[in-house]
Scaffold this motif. Structure first.
Motif, mmCIF file in Angstrom:
data_model
loop_
_atom_site.group_PDB
_atom_site.id
_atom_site.type_symbol
_atom_site.label_atom_id
_atom_site.label_comp_id
_atom_site.label_asym_id
_atom_site.label_seq_id
_atom_site.Cartn_x
_atom_site.Cartn_y
_atom_site.Cartn_z
ATOM 1 N N ARG A 46 -4.179 11.028 -0.795
ATOM 2 C CA ARG A 46 -4.869 11.852 0.184
ATOM 3 C C ARG A 46 -4.758 13.330 -0.193
ATOM 4 N NH1 ARG A 46 -3.035 8.851 5.858
ATOM 5 N NH2 ARG A 46 -4.246 6.939 5.477
ATOM 6 N N ASN A 68 -10.223 8.586 -5.255
ATOM 7 C CA ASN A 68 -8.841 9.060 -5.072
ATOM 8 C C ASN A 68 -7.872 7.906 -4.877
ATOM 9 O OD1 ASN A 68 -9.491 8.241 -2.473
ATOM 10 N ND2 ASN A 68 -8.431 9.961 -1.492
ATOM 11 N N SER A 69 -8.267 6.710 -5.267
ATOM 12 C CA SER A 69 -7.416 5.526 -5.093
ATOM 13 C C SER A 69 -7.247 4.801 -6.420
ATOM 14 C CB SER A 69 -8.026 4.578 -4.050
ATOM 15 O OG SER A 69 -8.096 5.204 -2.794
ATOM 16 N N LYS A 129 0.838 -1.195 0.000
ATOM 17 C CA LYS A 129 0.000 0.000 0.000
ATOM 18 C C LYS A 129 0.873 1.245 0.000
ATOM 19 C CE LYS A 129 -3.845 2.252 2.367
ATOM 20 N NZ LYS A 129 -4.806 2.171 3.495
ATOM 21 N N GLU A 178 -3.392 5.311 -2.431
ATOM 22 C CA GLU A 178 -4.368 6.314 -2.032
ATOM 23 C C GLU A 178 -3.721 7.686 -2.132
ATOM 24 O OE1 GLU A 178 -6.858 7.865 1.895
ATOM 25 O OE2 GLU A 178 -5.668 6.026 1.993
ATOM 26 N N VAL A 237 0.464 5.392 0.351
ATOM 27 C CA VAL A 237 -0.364 6.558 0.632
ATOM 28 C C VAL A 237 0.432 7.789 0.246
ATOM 29 C CG1 VAL A 237 -1.567 7.911 2.389
ATOM 30 C CG2 VAL A 237 -1.607 5.402 2.489
ATOM 31 N N SER A 267 -2.097 -1.100 -3.778
ATOM 32 C CA SER A 267 -3.154 -0.103 -3.676
ATOM 33 C C SER A 267 -2.524 1.245 -3.357
ATOM 34 C CB SER A 267 -4.156 -0.489 -2.591
ATOM 35 O OG SER A 267 -3.540 -0.520 -1.321
#
Length: 514
Positions: A454, A497-498, A23, A452, A25, A450
């Motif tokens: 932000r 937003n992902s 992941k 994201e 971010v 994944s």
């Protein structure tokens, strides 16, 4: 029917748990550090066929050239986005006397290149030729002065020759050699590897010498020198400590260098560039990731003595160092360049970007025909290496704003050792586009990640590129179709937003988002 639904649910859960550990971010609203384009710099030494046959063929050559500099190499490097070029060394710099390389080519004295192959250097490529090369490339010149075997006067006069617009013997000499206006060279190394081939000095002795040389390298006109002190070799933290304590940082020098090469085995047996197994691949990637620790620890020392961040860290020699190709001169350091080298380039660039608060320039060794080269030449033929394509891909990060990222990565494991499988950089360009580069270091397994973003409600996937190949030792060679290059990539699913990205094994991907 229920059994099918149960199996479907198990499949969804298995996908979720397999991707949850990969992941990224990206904090799109928190970035403030600029990634200097000079992190993507290059290095060319009078070594093997880097200069002669690489850039320089002479005006009488049948190879197409402008003022003796071959067109195909210049065109390729401009396409790649070369921001700067460091010259004339390397170890060669501290035995180079610049006045031997100016004036009529027929009257220039020769010398023996004692460091690299013992060949005769005819000095046909000197200061004017280098500045012409930088002009054709659109690259900032970085000159490494001779502190090891030269004199303060010699370096001082070189700066004056290049930068002064006053009336003086040095400017008259420059004009007599065909250049009326000063070039205004900003970046100057005060010696190279003075802990080793540049004089085998102690850090205390070098700090004193560096301050003396710095005093006599003057500013002329509006040009302000950016003096780069010789910094440590790898994990020599004492050298960094002494230079930051005794060297008058911020005044005597505005940058300090760091040299670190990735070597799969050791200096006596570095390993083949193309014939390697997974154990050697894993060692290479593991040693490349050691750059993270080096940067963190050296920057911690710099922060203690320079809390205002006035001094930049310049990683002005880095890259893979393999054994030379069979049948070539051992002193010429000619090596092939595979997908493994591309992975090493991507990881290092990600790390330089990560520490861009301090890292203001880096120079991979070397640009043409030497070590981890961007380009290989043979006569009038030219090859773009896998590393070339990484630099071309990463051009999107030049002078962009670094976006802080949090990364959760599965591990790539081999023989009870492990390293993170995922390496990444996220940046935002002035036009608002976000670029994400992601590498999968695992040579055996694809990964799903994944991501994201932000600070954004909705993202659009604009385009993608990938560098990969069937084998991790794939390389580009003369007279053959390219095995490693940039290709389009679109294995991306966007939701709000992902996004979900599926990376093949041993691959480097760039995503452009808006």
């Amino acid at each position: 029917m229920k059994s099918k639904e149960l199996l479907s649910g198990i499949f969804i859960l298995s996908v979720f748990f397999s991707t949850a550990q990969n992941k990224i971010v990206v904090n799109t609203d928190l970035g403030h550090e600029k990634i200097s384009k000079h992190i993507y710099g290059h290095f060319s030494e009078h070594l093997g066929n880097c200069i002669y046959g690489g850039y320089w063929v002479g005006e009488d050559s049948e190879i197409p050239n402008i003022n003796g500099i071959r067109n195909d190499v210049v065109d390729a490097l401009r396409e790649m986005g070369i921001p700067n070029l460091r010259w004339p060394g390397g170890c060669f710099a501290d035995e180079y006397h610049w006045m031997d390389g100016i004036g009529s080519a027929q009257q220039r004295p020769t010398m023996i290149n004692t460091h690299w192959g013992g060949v005769t250097e005819d000095n046909s490529f000197g200061t004017h030729e280098f500045m012409e090369l930088c002009n054709q490339l659109g690259a900032e010149p970085v000159i490494c002065g001779n502190l090891g075997s030269g004199t303060v006067q010699e370096m001082s006069q070189w700066v004056e020759y290049l930068n002064s617009g006053n009336i003086s013997p040095m400017t008259d000499l420059r004009k007599s050699n065909g250049r009326d206006e000063p070039w205004g060279v900003k970046y100057w190394n005060l010696g190279n590897e003075n802990w080793g081939c540049g004089g085998n000095m102690t850090p205390e002795y070098y700090a004193n010498e560096m301050r003396r040389y710095s005093t006599y390298t003057k500013n002329y006109g509006e040009n302000r020198l950016f003096r780069i002190a010789c910094g440590p070799n790898g994990a020599d933290y004492n050298w960094m400590e002494v230079l930051m304590r005794n060297g008058n940082p911020g005044r005597s020098f505005q940058g300090i260098s760091l040299h670190y090469y990735t070597i799969a085995h050791d200096w006596s047996h570095k390993g083949s560039a193309t014939d390697f197994n997974e154990s050697e691949y894993f060692m290479t990637m593991s040693k490349t990731l050691f750059m993270d620790e080096l940067l963190e620890k050296h920057i911690n020392i710099m922060d203690r003595y320079d809390p205002d961040n006035k001094v930049g860290l310049f990683v002005d020699e880095w890259g893979n160092w393999h054994d030379v190709e069979p049948g070539t001169n051992p002193g010429f350091l000619y090596q092939q360049n595979t997908l493994r080298d591309a992975m090493v380039a991507a990881v290092n660039l990600d790390l330089f970007n990560k520490y861009s608060r301090r890292v203001k320039m880096a120079n991979i060794a070397q640009t043409v025909n030497v070590l981890q080269a961007m380009i290989l030449t043979r006569g009038d033929k030219m090859v773009k290496t896998p590393s070339y394509y990484v630099f071309k891909m990463y051009k999107v990060h030049h002078d962009a704003t670094l976006l802080p990222t949090d990364v959760e990565s599965e591990t790539y494991e081999f023989e009870n050792k492990s390293i993170p499988a995922v390496s990444t950089t996220a940046s935002k360009s002035d036009d608002g586009k976000i670029h994400l580069t992601i590498s999968n270091l695992n040579p055996n397994k694809a990964v799903s990640i994944s991501c994201e973003l932000r600070g954004m409600e909705m993202i659009n996937f604009e385009k993608g590129e990938i560098i990969t190949a069937d084998e991790v030792n794939a390389f580009n060679d003369f007279g053959k179709a390219e095995q490693v290059m940039l290709k389009s990539f679109a294995d991306v699913n966007v939701s709000g937003n992902s996004l979900q990205v599926n990376l093949p094994s041993k691959s480097i991907v760039m995503l452009e988002l808006n």
